[in-house]
Design a protein around this motif. Structure first.
Motif, PDB file in Angstrom:
ATOM      1  N   GLY A   1       0.670  -1.123  -0.071  1.00  0.00           N
ATOM      2  CA  GLY A   1      -0.204  -0.026   0.184  1.00  0.00           C
ATOM      3  C   GLY A   1       0.631   1.166   0.321  1.00  0.00           C
ATOM      4  N   LEU A   2       2.293   1.457  -1.052  1.00  0.00           N
ATOM      5  CA  LEU A   2       2.152   2.326   0.079  1.00  0.00           C
ATOM      6  C   LEU A   2       2.469   3.792  -1.068  1.00  0.00           C
ATOM      7  CD1 LEU A   2       5.725   3.930   0.122  1.00  0.00           C
ATOM      8  CD2 LEU A   2       6.134   3.029  -2.355  1.00  0.00           C
ATOM      9  N   VAL A   3       1.347   3.323  -2.346  1.00  0.00           N
ATOM     10  CA  VAL A   3       0.999   4.696  -2.819  1.00  0.00           C
ATOM     11  C   VAL A   3      -0.377   4.781  -1.716  1.00  0.00           C
ATOM     12  CG1 VAL A   3      -0.211   5.249  -4.960  1.00  0.00           C
ATOM     13  CG2 VAL A   3       1.677   3.415  -4.992  1.00  0.00           C
ATOM     14  N   ALA A   4      -0.859   4.605  -1.731  1.00  0.00           N
ATOM     15  CA  ALA A   4      -2.210   4.824  -0.512  1.00  0.00           C
ATOM     16  C   ALA A   4      -1.636   5.539   0.637  1.00  0.00           C
ATOM     17  CB  ALA A   4      -3.031   4.111  -0.607  1.00  0.00           C
ATOM     18  N   ARG A   5      -0.342   5.110   1.125  1.00  0.00           N
ATOM     19  CA  ARG A   5       0.201   5.829   2.068  1.00  0.00           C
ATOM     20  C   ARG A   5       0.915   7.164   2.098  1.00  0.00           C
ATOM     21  NH1 ARG A   5       2.184   0.124   4.689  1.00  0.00           N
ATOM     22  NH2 ARG A   5       2.393   1.601   7.047  1.00  0.00           N
ATOM     23  N   LEU A   6       1.435   7.313   0.954  1.00  0.00           N
ATOM     24  CA  LEU A   6       2.269   7.973   0.674  1.00  0.00           C
ATOM     25  C   LEU A   6       1.658  10.015   0.042  1.00  0.00           C
ATOM     26  CD1 LEU A   6       5.485   7.257  -0.020  1.00  0.00           C
ATOM     27  CD2 LEU A   6       4.842   8.249   2.197  1.00  0.00           C
ATOM     28  N   PRO A   7       1.916  11.029  -0.055  1.00  0.00           N
ATOM     29  CA  PRO A   7       1.162  11.947  -0.740  1.00  0.00           C
ATOM     30  C   PRO A   7       2.082  11.658  -2.691  1.00  0.00           C
ATOM     31  CG  PRO A   7       3.729  12.795   0.652  1.00  0.00           C
ATOM     32  CD  PRO A   7       3.227  11.467   1.399  1.00  0.00           C
ATOM     33  N   THR A   8       1.713  12.213  -3.311  1.00  0.00           N
ATOM     34  CA  THR A   8       1.719  11.258  -4.513  1.00  0.00           C
ATOM     35  C   THR A   8       3.222  12.759  -5.025  1.00  0.00           C
ATOM     36  OG1 THR A   8      -0.447  11.003  -4.956  1.00  0.00           O
ATOM     37  CG2 THR A   8       1.766  11.256  -6.982  1.00  0.00           C
TER      38      THR A   8
ATOM     39  N   ASP B   1      16.201  -2.259  -9.225  1.00  0.00           N
ATOM     40  CA  ASP B   1      13.740  -2.405  -9.374  1.00  0.00           C
ATOM     41  C   ASP B   1      13.716  -1.085  -8.751  1.00  0.00           C
ATOM     42  OD1 ASP B   1      14.882  -2.686  -6.398  1.00  0.00           O
ATOM     43  OD2 ASP B   1      13.360  -3.784  -5.870  1.00  0.00           O
ATOM     44  N   PHE B   2      14.279  -0.040  -8.481  1.00  0.00           N
ATOM     45  CA  PHE B   2      14.691   0.732  -7.732  1.00  0.00           C
ATOM     46  C   PHE B   2      13.393   1.634  -9.028  1.00  0.00           C
ATOM     47  CE2 PHE B   2      14.779   5.745 -10.158  1.00  0.00           C
ATOM     48  CZ  PHE B   2      14.195   6.300  -8.150  1.00  0.00           C
ATOM     49  N   SER B   3      12.997   1.631 -10.432  1.00  0.00           N
ATOM     50  CA  SER B   3      12.279   2.408 -10.794  1.00  0.00           C
ATOM     51  C   SER B   3      10.591   2.119 -11.281  1.00  0.00           C
ATOM     52  CB  SER B   3      12.590   1.865 -13.018  1.00  0.00           C
ATOM     53  OG  SER B   3      12.730   0.417 -13.104  1.00  0.00           O
ATOM     54  N   HIS B   4      10.024   1.032 -10.445  1.00  0.00           N
ATOM     55  CA  HIS B   4       8.676   0.247  -9.976  1.00  0.00           C
ATOM     56  C   HIS B   4       8.244   1.163  -8.912  1.00  0.00           C
ATOM     57  CE1 HIS B   4       8.977  -3.829 -11.338  1.00  0.00           C
ATOM     58  NE2 HIS B   4       9.550  -4.794 -10.412  1.00  0.00           N
ATOM     59  N   LEU B   5       9.140   2.006  -8.042  1.00  0.00           N
ATOM     60  CA  LEU B   5       8.427   2.900  -7.300  1.00  0.00           C
ATOM     61  C   LEU B   5       8.251   3.805  -7.602  1.00  0.00           C
ATOM     62  CD1 LEU B   5      11.018   2.691  -4.805  1.00  0.00           C
ATOM     63  CD2 LEU B   5       8.838   1.560  -4.679  1.00  0.00           C
ATOM     64  N   PRO B   6       8.337   4.674  -8.713  1.00  0.00           N
ATOM     65  CA  PRO B   6       8.002   5.657  -9.741  1.00  0.00           C
ATOM     66  C   PRO B   6       6.779   5.536 -10.383  1.00  0.00           C
ATOM     67  CG  PRO B   6      10.863   6.372 -10.629  1.00  0.00           C
ATOM     68  CD  PRO B   6      10.060   5.254  -9.181  1.00  0.00           C
ATOM     69  N   GLY B   7       7.305   3.953 -11.163  1.00  0.00           N
ATOM     70  CA  GLY B   7       6.264   3.850 -11.570  1.00  0.00           C
ATOM     71  C   GLY B   7       4.814   3.515 -11.383  1.00  0.00           C
ATOM     72  N   ALA B   8       4.943   3.040 -10.152  1.00  0.00           N
ATOM     73  CA  ALA B   8       3.898   3.193  -9.228  1.00  0.00           C
ATOM     74  C   ALA B   8       2.437   4.664  -9.645  1.00  0.00           C
ATOM     75  CB  ALA B   8       3.909   2.347  -7.925  1.00  0.00           C
ATOM     76  N   PHE B   9       3.985   5.458  -8.922  1.00  0.00           N
ATOM     77  CA  PHE B   9       3.187   6.808  -9.372  1.00  0.00           C
ATOM     78  C   PHE B   9       3.021   7.591  -9.858  1.00  0.00           C
ATOM     79  CE2 PHE B   9       5.070   5.923  -4.614  1.00  0.00           C
ATOM     80  CZ  PHE B   9       4.496   6.734  -3.227  1.00  0.00           C
ATOM     81  N   GLY B  10       3.324   6.927 -10.847  1.00  0.00           N
ATOM     82  CA  GLY B  10       3.554   7.761 -12.630  1.00  0.00           C
ATOM     83  C   GLY B  10       4.187   8.788 -12.481  1.00  0.00           C
ATOM     84  N   ILE B  11       5.344   8.931 -12.425  1.00  0.00           N
ATOM     85  CA  ILE B  11       6.036  10.431 -11.957  1.00  0.00           C
ATOM     86  C   ILE B  11       7.350  10.154 -12.794  1.00  0.00           C
ATOM     87  CG2 ILE B  11       5.267  11.369 -10.198  1.00  0.00           C
ATOM     88  CD1 ILE B  11       7.434   9.946  -8.211  1.00  0.00           C
ATOM     89  N   PRO B  12       8.176  10.502 -13.341  1.00  0.00           N
ATOM     90  CA  PRO B  12       9.387  10.586 -14.146  1.00  0.00           C
ATOM     91  C   PRO B  12      10.397  10.875 -12.451  1.00  0.00           C
ATOM     92  CG  PRO B  12       8.563  13.404 -13.909  1.00  0.00           C
ATOM     93  CD  PRO B  12       7.738  12.534 -13.699  1.00  0.00           C
TER      94      PRO B  12
END
Length: 408
Positions: free
Chosen positions: A150-157, A336-347
């Motif tokens: 649930g990382l995406v829902a638990r952080l500010p985008t 595997d870092f790019s999974h994280l910005p990918g989950a938020f849809g950010i550059p």
């Protein structure tokens, strides 16, 4: 305080960071087992008066909200490797068979230093700074674990994300690259089936050893004959296992492959070619069963956003000097870092930090012995020079953040 004022405050805390680095180097832990590492990180963050979010088991995040402005995310990985250390350092690993052989201990210490600077100088910037300490990068499980928790829902985008990695390059330097920076990586376990028989009666068998050997040879044509010259691709057969004794033909063989690419379409083509070749060779051999394909340790492509990369590179050059920043070549390793910005849809952008004493590295360059004399990541001899590597890596984290966060 001007942006350069952040750097003026850094020397005061460097000894604290050095000790943190030595501590994590002495006490490495494997992926998803970083319990003591996570406890120490949480202890340090709470000591700075910050709240900590646990996510993905041993992952941690802290959020510094500081008024209006963009949100940036900085990530450090925290896991070690199953490597027996042979550096001779007085702070060598105290855990048998486990070592921080990739520099993640330095990543932790650098990001901790950036967090402390940001926390202690809130009057100098505005916006939101998110520091994420990610477990289990080495087996491509940690970023996914945090996202699944649930990382995406638990952080500010965030608006943008950053990561860095120490490399066997000249200490005091940073390398940036737009576009592909690290390859996509896939491992696959292939099981092919034969019919077992006594070694003296080969006519009664379908020999999976011969079948596996044919597959290994045929796989070599994917890069040499199916990949356009100039495109990067690697197909490595790292393991071939079959049978247990000399006079028995076994009933199956296992191959383990590793693939590396910089292009998503080429990756898909290579995977399809592997399966086509394996199935074709099995049919030609009269295999009694269809082969099995098991994909694991799958790393996404790390492809840096050109605009973000240029923005961060400009900040590095302005504050570290043009000579300290160079254009890096894409690395064939994977992350595997790019999974994280990918989950938020950010550059995002991901850069490299040199870690070899300057004179040592330059001497090796002059002698043409960099690949033989300079220990690479994952080597039992890998030992980043604490100074100036730690300071530069900390500066880089802060400078990247300040390239986006308004400075007061």
């Amino acid at each position: 305080m001007a942006a350069t004022g952040w750097m003026d405050a850094l020397p005061v805390q460097l000894e604290w960071q050095r000790e943190l680095y030595r501590h994590f180097h002495r006490h490495p832990e494997l992926g998803l087992q970083e319990h003591e590492t996570a406890e120490r990180i949480e202890q340090e963050l709470t000591g700075l008066g910050l709240e900590v979010i646990r996510c993905g088991g041993t992952g941690l995040v802290t959020v510094l909200r500081n008024g209006d402005g963009p949100t940036v995310l900085a990530r450090a990985d925290i896991d070690a490797l199953p490597v027996t250390e042979d550096t001779g350092l007085d702070y060598s690993s105290e855990t048998e068979g486990v070592m921080h052989a990739c520099g993640h201990d330095l990543h932790i210490a650098a990001l901790m230093g950036a967090v402390r600077l940001m926390a202690e100088h809130r009057d100098a910037w505005s916006g939101t700074y998110v520091a994420l300490f990610q477990p289990s990068e080495e087996n491509a499980a940690g970023a996914r674990a945090m996202i699944d928790d649930g990382l995406v829902a638990r952080l500010p985008t965030p608006d943008v994300a950053f990561a860095q990695h120490v490399m066997p390059a000249e200490a005091g330097t940073i390398g940036t690259v737009a576009g592909p920076a690290l390859s996509a990586g896939d491992s696959v376990r292939i099981t092919v089936f034969g019919r077992g028989a006594h070694g003296s009666m080969p006519h009664q068998s379908v020999d999976p050893v011969v079948l596996a050997a044919s597959i290994v040879l045929r796989l070599q044509t994917i890069v040499s004959r199916e990949t356009e010259p100039g495109q990067f691709a690697v197909v490595t057969v790292g393991a071939s296992n079959a049978g247990t004794t000399a006079n028995i033909i076994p009933d199956r063989a296992e191959l383990r492959l590793n693939l590396r690419t910089y292009d998503t379409q080429l990756r898909q083509h290579i995977i399809a070619s592997i399966e086509r070749i394996v199935r074709g060779e099995c049919a030609a051999a009269g295999s009694p069963r269809e082969p099995l394909f098991e994909y694991y340790d799958q790393f996404p492509l790390t492809s840096n956003d050109p605009v973000v990369t240029e923005t961060v590179t400009r900040a590095f050059r302005e504050h570290l000097g043009p000579a300290a920043v160079h254009q890096a070549a894409p690395a064939t390793a994977s992350e595997d870092f790019s999974h994280l910005p990918g989950a938020f849809g950010i550059p995002y952008t991901y850069w490299f930090v040199g870690s070899v004493p300057a004179e040592t590295y330059r001497a090796a360059v002059r002698a043409g012995t960099v690949t033989t004399d300079i220990p690479a990541n994952h080597s039992p001899f890998f030992a980043p020079a604490i100074d100036p590597t730690l300071e530069v890596a900390t500066r880089a984290q802060v400078l990247a953040a300040l390239a986006y966060l308004p400075v007061r």
